[in-house]
Enzyme design. Sequence first.
Site, short mmCIF file in Angstrom:
data_model
loop_
_atom_site.label_atom_id
_atom_site.label_comp_id
_atom_site.label_asym_id
_atom_site.label_seq_id
_atom_site.Cartn_x
_atom_site.Cartn_y
_atom_site.Cartn_z
N ASP A 166 0.82 -0.99 0.12
CA ASP A 166 -0.18 0.01 0.11
C ASP A 166 1.07 1.26 -0.06
OD1 ASP A 166 -2.25 1.57 -0.02
OD2 ASP A 166 -3.21 0.79 1.67
C1 BGC Z 1 -4.98 3.21 -0.04
C2 BGC Z 1 -4.97 2.10 -1.06
C3 BGC Z 1 -5.09 2.75 -2.39
C4 BGC Z 1 -3.73 3.56 -2.57
C5 BGC Z 1 -3.47 4.05 -3.94
C6 BGC Z 1 -3.65 4.06 0.01
O1 BGC Z 1 -3.57 5.09 0.47
O2 BGC Z 1 -4.90 2.63 1.36
O3 BGC Z 1 -6.33 1.48 -1.00
O4 BGC Z 1 -5.18 1.72 -3.44
O5 BGC Z 1 -3.48 4.45 -1.62
O6 BGC Z 1 -4.25 5.23 -4.14
#
Ligand code: BGC
Length: 743
Positions: free
Chosen positions: A290
Amino acid sequence: MKKISILLIITIGLFACNKPENQQKEIDASAHLEKSVDSVLVLMTLDEKIGQLNLLTSDWDVTGPTMRSDYEDLIRNGQLGNIFNAFTVAYVRKLQKIAVEETRLKIPILFGYDVIHGHKTIFPIPLGESASWDLKAIENAARVSAIEAAASGINWTFAPMVDIARDPRWGRIMEGAGEDTYLGSEIAKARVKGFQGDDLSDPLTVMACAKHFAAYGAAQAGRDYHTVDISEITLRNVYLPPFKAAVQAGVGSFMNSFNELNGIPATANHLLLKKILRQEWGFTGIVVTDYTSINEMVPHGYAVDEKHAGEMAFNAGTEMDLQGSVYHTYMKVLLAENKINIEDIDMAVKNILRKKFELGLFDNPYKYLDEEREKKLIYAPEHLEAARDMARKSMVLLKNEKQLLPLGENIKKVALIGPLAGTKKEVLGAWRAAGDDNKTTSLLEALQQKNNIKVDYVKGCEIVGNDKSGFNNAVKAAKSADVVILALGESADMSGEAASRADISLPGVQTDLLKEIVKTGTPIVLVLMNGRPLVITEESELANAIIEAWFAGTMAGPAIVDVLWGDYTPSGKLTATFPRSIGQIPIFYNMKNTGRPMNEGKYTSKYLDEKNEALYPFGYGLSYTSFEYKNLQLSESQWSDSLIVSVELSNTGNFDGEEVVQLYLHQKVGSITRPVRELKAFKKIMLKKGETQTLKFKLTANDLMFYNAKLEYIAEDGNYEVFVGGNSMADLKADFIFKSASK
Ligand code: BGC
């Protein structure tokens, strides 16, 4: 030794020859794919390999802190193999062109984006969609989202989010399918299928990503990113099955979660990534972090510095670094110091290249890039129609006193009141992707388009804040109307990421506004727009009818009007419990009994100042018609192979309507204590008024299985109860004994 291997080759050869034609084709295709992947890998320098493990955001639409803006040069140098937050054919083409025309090996780029519940045409938030219990419609919503995203140049979505969430304070409950493991698993499969279709190389599909692995929804106190400390039994029985279901549906990628799990951040968690995901489930796709979750192992207190974090994440099986630049910065030196090895790097690169081949990007890196297609498909009329239908199906009728709804021809004058009545922005929800407010139809607009009614619109108050200066006009409008439609709720940014709330009641002075309007005596239909279960115990007494409309997307307005006037009979059922008070949280239907289940006596498991029961339980939702369940019968009272459960369902009301028939099981005594009941099957069925049907469910030993204290996945002999009905409190019940065949 040699003899053995020759024999093995002959045997495999013979075996392969005997395989049915289709299977043989699959084996050949997979061998061909591996050869193609190897043919690229063999040409790659270490820098180019590390480049494939790097995923950075474009500086266009940032969902977190941007760490670099020089990505075009990185692409040119083969140091950046994947980009997210970049879309539109023109923009993606510009970046893809650099990769395939200006780099040594011409490896195409993967373009990712958070297409969570729609790309341009926005569907209801996933929690809302799940309340439809309509797997076909949910699959179709993902399909339409994939079509629009792919038409916009995207080939990878960071969805579905399959985290089980049992705490409504957690803002990300809006992104998933609610609190139940079985329903969550079925919906995970439907969403993966919808995004990926049958063939990833079809330019109207995108690769899906099961996230966040794992147990992110079990954050302590519902605070986002917070610690998760749960037993491996709970992990395996409650939180992991939807991820496994996603693997079984062929999901192409997995995303780590931000949280630590029992002391070890998920991003460096061997148990999750190596043992469970790769070894037990045989997953061969991509594992991506993530947003900077490798770097975050430093503040977690698990890594000394980012280099150390990179070493641990990579050795645990995390392959692609999303926005952290840790692999980019430290991988070479980690390899030189023998902290990581080249075989693992090769394996990670192969997993990524394989997906690029499967997506067809090596055959034609511009295959997603067609301006005409983009123009034709974005906001296509059939997509808007699908969004409207999904929105209606998502809505849950929570209360309908004296059959106030559906509204009829006697309603000539409507007072539309509330801070969410006119909004085109909030209804798109927290993950609005590329959705456009201007393309959204608000409730106000939809009502104004309705013939033969006069609409008096007053905002009354804001979503937050203490200003009551709009109350007088709201009361005035209510007094002279036949009915009040009162749209209250949260703003879109009150749920989603980093949007936990300690108080999940209606914010601001909205409840006070409701109280003032109640005094007018005009009947009130409360339309709720929100991203989580709310505590609305007081409001549920005051309003005459309540529709939970969630954040319903681009077509929110028309869909709500369809439901209010009965052009669609509501059929949604809650997939997350609505508590009576915040102090009850966590509250979910499939809890345990305790040694002192609640009763009249003092020393039992209960509160002094609150009931144990939910305000609205899991599975609950009314219809304009009514249903009666009777004649629950089992084909056997003792079984080992399979059991048929049958029940008679009648539509006893005045409307045709759909009902979600739910089947729950309870294992009365287990080698570990078992939940009071668990959803094991459901059917959504349409009955004409007056119609009766007998429904049958088949249960097998599979439906009884769970992880025991030794972490064995088993079905235990013993006494069980089966409940069937229209929500998780169903009391129609039958008993059976299960005795496994092997004993
Ligand atoms: C979120 C994810 C997301 C990623 C990319 C993160 O902050 O937890 O769910 O896919 O950002 O945008």
